[in-house]
Design a protein around this motif. Structure first.
Motif, PDB file in Angstrom:
ATOM      1  N   ASP A  10       0.942  -1.231   0.009  1.00 43.68           N
ATOM      2  CA  ASP A  10       0.275   0.127   0.091  1.00 43.68           C
ATOM      3  C   ASP A  10       0.973   1.299   0.031  1.00 43.68           C
ATOM      4  OD1 ASP A  10      -3.102   0.649   1.767  1.00 43.68           O
ATOM      5  OD2 ASP A  10      -1.881   2.063   0.351  1.00 43.68           O
ATOM      6  N   GLY A  11       0.343   2.534  -0.505  1.00 46.33           N
ATOM      7  CA  GLY A  11       1.102   3.568  -0.559  1.00 46.33           C
ATOM      8  C   GLY A  11       0.688   4.619   0.570  1.00 46.33           C
ATOM      9  N   PHE A  54      -7.984   2.635   2.557  1.00 44.71           N
ATOM     10  CA  PHE A  54      -8.375   3.788   3.130  1.00 44.71           C
ATOM     11  C   PHE A  54      -9.826   4.013   3.227  1.00 44.71           C
ATOM     12  CE2 PHE A  54      -9.629   8.311   1.693  1.00 44.71           C
ATOM     13  CZ  PHE A  54      -8.938   9.049   2.519  1.00 44.71           C
ATOM     14  N   THR A  63     -13.959  12.544  -0.573  1.00 37.85           N
ATOM     15  CA  THR A  63     -14.471  11.870  -1.707  1.00 37.85           C
ATOM     16  C   THR A  63     -15.909  12.145  -1.892  1.00 37.85           C
ATOM     17  OG1 THR A  63     -12.987  10.222  -1.151  1.00 37.85           O
ATOM     18  CG2 THR A  63     -14.939   9.599  -2.555  1.00 37.85           C
ATOM     19  N   ASP A  80      -9.819   6.685 -12.080  1.00 40.59           N
ATOM     20  CA  ASP A  80      -9.970   7.033 -10.576  1.00 40.59           C
ATOM     21  C   ASP A  80      -8.694   6.747 -10.155  1.00 40.59           C
ATOM     22  OD1 ASP A  80     -10.057   7.075  -7.718  1.00 40.59           O
ATOM     23  OD2 ASP A  80     -12.121   5.628  -7.527  1.00 40.59           O
ATOM     24  N   GLY A  82      -5.703   6.140  -7.490  1.00 42.75           N
ATOM     25  CA  GLY A  82      -5.726   6.000  -6.040  1.00 42.75           C
ATOM     26  C   GLY A  82      -7.261   5.545  -5.656  1.00 42.75           C
ATOM     27  N   GLY A  84      -8.737   3.133  -4.262  1.00 37.67           N
ATOM     28  CA  GLY A  84      -9.054   2.392  -2.919  1.00 37.67           C
ATOM     29  C   GLY A  84     -10.248   1.458  -3.138  1.00 37.67           C
ATOM     30  N   PRO A  87     -15.337   4.128  -4.229  1.00 39.42           N
ATOM     31  CA  PRO A  87     -16.456   5.156  -4.285  1.00 39.42           C
ATOM     32  C   PRO A  87     -16.323   6.120  -5.357  1.00 39.42           C
ATOM     33  CG  PRO A  87     -14.783   5.467  -2.366  1.00 39.42           C
ATOM     34  CD  PRO A  87     -14.238   4.228  -2.916  1.00 39.42           C
ATOM     35  N   ILE A  88     -15.074   6.425  -5.939  1.00 40.03           N
ATOM     36  CA  ILE A  88     -15.259   7.368  -7.070  1.00 40.03           C
ATOM     37  C   ILE A  88     -15.497   6.602  -8.359  1.00 40.03           C
ATOM     38  CG2 ILE A  88     -13.675   9.025  -8.574  1.00 40.03           C
ATOM     39  CD1 ILE A  88     -12.415   9.826  -5.809  1.00 40.03           C
ATOM     40  N   ASP A 105      -4.772   1.578  -8.351  1.00 42.55           N
ATOM     41  CA  ASP A 105      -4.248   1.459  -6.919  1.00 42.55           C
ATOM     42  C   ASP A 105      -3.080   0.666  -6.548  1.00 42.55           C
ATOM     43  OD1 ASP A 105      -5.972   2.782  -4.316  1.00 42.55           O
ATOM     44  OD2 ASP A 105      -4.163   1.436  -3.712  1.00 42.55           O
ATOM     45  N   PRO A 133      -0.314   0.499 -10.882  1.00 42.20           N
ATOM     46  CA  PRO A 133       0.052   1.389 -11.508  1.00 42.20           C
ATOM     47  C   PRO A 133       0.842   0.859 -12.696  1.00 42.20           C
ATOM     48  CG  PRO A 133       0.146   2.064  -9.242  1.00 42.20           C
ATOM     49  CD  PRO A 133      -0.197   0.652  -9.255  1.00 42.20           C
ATOM     50  N   VAL A 153       1.808  10.202   0.636  1.00 42.92           N
ATOM     51  CA  VAL A 153       3.302   9.499   0.306  1.00 42.92           C
ATOM     52  C   VAL A 153       4.211  10.464   0.019  1.00 42.92           C
ATOM     53  CG1 VAL A 153       1.722   7.686  -1.239  1.00 42.92           C
ATOM     54  CG2 VAL A 153       2.457   9.963  -2.403  1.00 42.92           C
TER      55      VAL A 153
END
Ligand SMILES: C[S@@+](CC[C@H](N)C(=O)[O-])C[C@H]1O[C@@H](n2cnc3c(N)ncnc32)[C@H](O)[C@@H]1O
Length: 215
Positions: A10-11, A54, A63, A80, A82, A84, A87-88, A105, A133, A153
């Motif tokens: 995770d970042g 997150f 968000t 979207d 990142g 998570g 939700p986006i 993510d 990524p 980060v």
């Protein structure tokens, strides 16, 4: 198509209630599945969450502010960044039936949850790409980036991430970002301006700034 790839760290360096850091949270963090509700003016979504991602206990207020302020986007792929648990990405998929969604993510558990949440709301046949990524094709171009980015980060990583993704915007494309004011929304806006991007502070609400970024 929904793709979920291999575990990576995770970042997000956020101290969790358990005293760990997101940097420590890997796929072997004990699972405690949950459900959260995302209530927006135009729709409500139920989303699967889990420990080690997150804002697992509730949709992050930033968000939510971003999704309320987000205008209708032109047709074409959106990302979207990142994502998570998504939700986006899920809201984008639900609002834009049939339009491709990319969700990226570093956190494998987040990607798995996001893939599940996306599949539940997307119209059949929609291109859904939930990827790490390093799995993003170099030639990918998007009409919009919608993101609650990983501020914690550190500046160097964040700037690098944004530089890469802003470079993937099509002509006329826009990024919509939410950043907490006390986590450096204004200095990020300044840096983006210095990089030659137009940055508009669309909204300041509940300690969050919504930034619209374009060429
Ligand atoms: C502030 S959280 C937002 C999560 C989700 N979009 C939401 O609104 O609940 C930022 C996310 O970025 C992810 N992240 C950290 N570094 C990243 C990177 N280099 N590339 C992509 N995602 C990253 C984190 O794992 C985290 O899920």
């Amino acid at each position: 198509m929904t793709r979920v790839s291999q575990p990576v760290d995770d970042g997000e360096a956020i101290v969790t209630p358990e005293g760990g850091h997101y940097f420590d949270l890997r796929a072997d963090t004990p699972s405690r599945p949950g459900l959260v509700r995302l209530d927006l003016p135009d729709r409500s979504l139920e989303l699967h969450t889990d420990r080690g991602v997150f804002s697992a206990d509730r949709v992050d207020p930033g968000t939510k502010v971003l999704l309320i302020e987000l205008p209708e986007l032109p047709p074409g792929p959106v990302v979207d960044l990142g994502c998570g648990y998504g939700p986006i990405a899920a809201t984008l998929a639900a609002r834009r039936p049939g339009q491709p969604v990319w969700a990226v993510d570093v956190n494998e558990r987040a990607r798995q949850l996001c893939a599940r949440n996306l599949a539940a709301v997307a119209a059949e046949g929609t291109e859904l790409h939930v990827v790490a990524p390093e799995e993003v094709p170099a030639e990918l171009r998007v009409v919009a980036i919608v993101s609650n980015p990983p501020i914690r980060v550190g500046k160097a990583v964040l700037h690098d991430l944004l530089r890469t993704w802003l470079g993937r915007l099509v002509e006329g494309g826009e990024a919509w970002l939410v950043v907490q004011k006390h986590l450096g929304a204004d200095s990020l806006a300044r840096w983006l301006g210095e990089q030659g991007w137009q940055v508009e502070r669309v909204r300041s609400r509940q300690g969050y700034r919504i930034l619209r970024v374009h060429r």
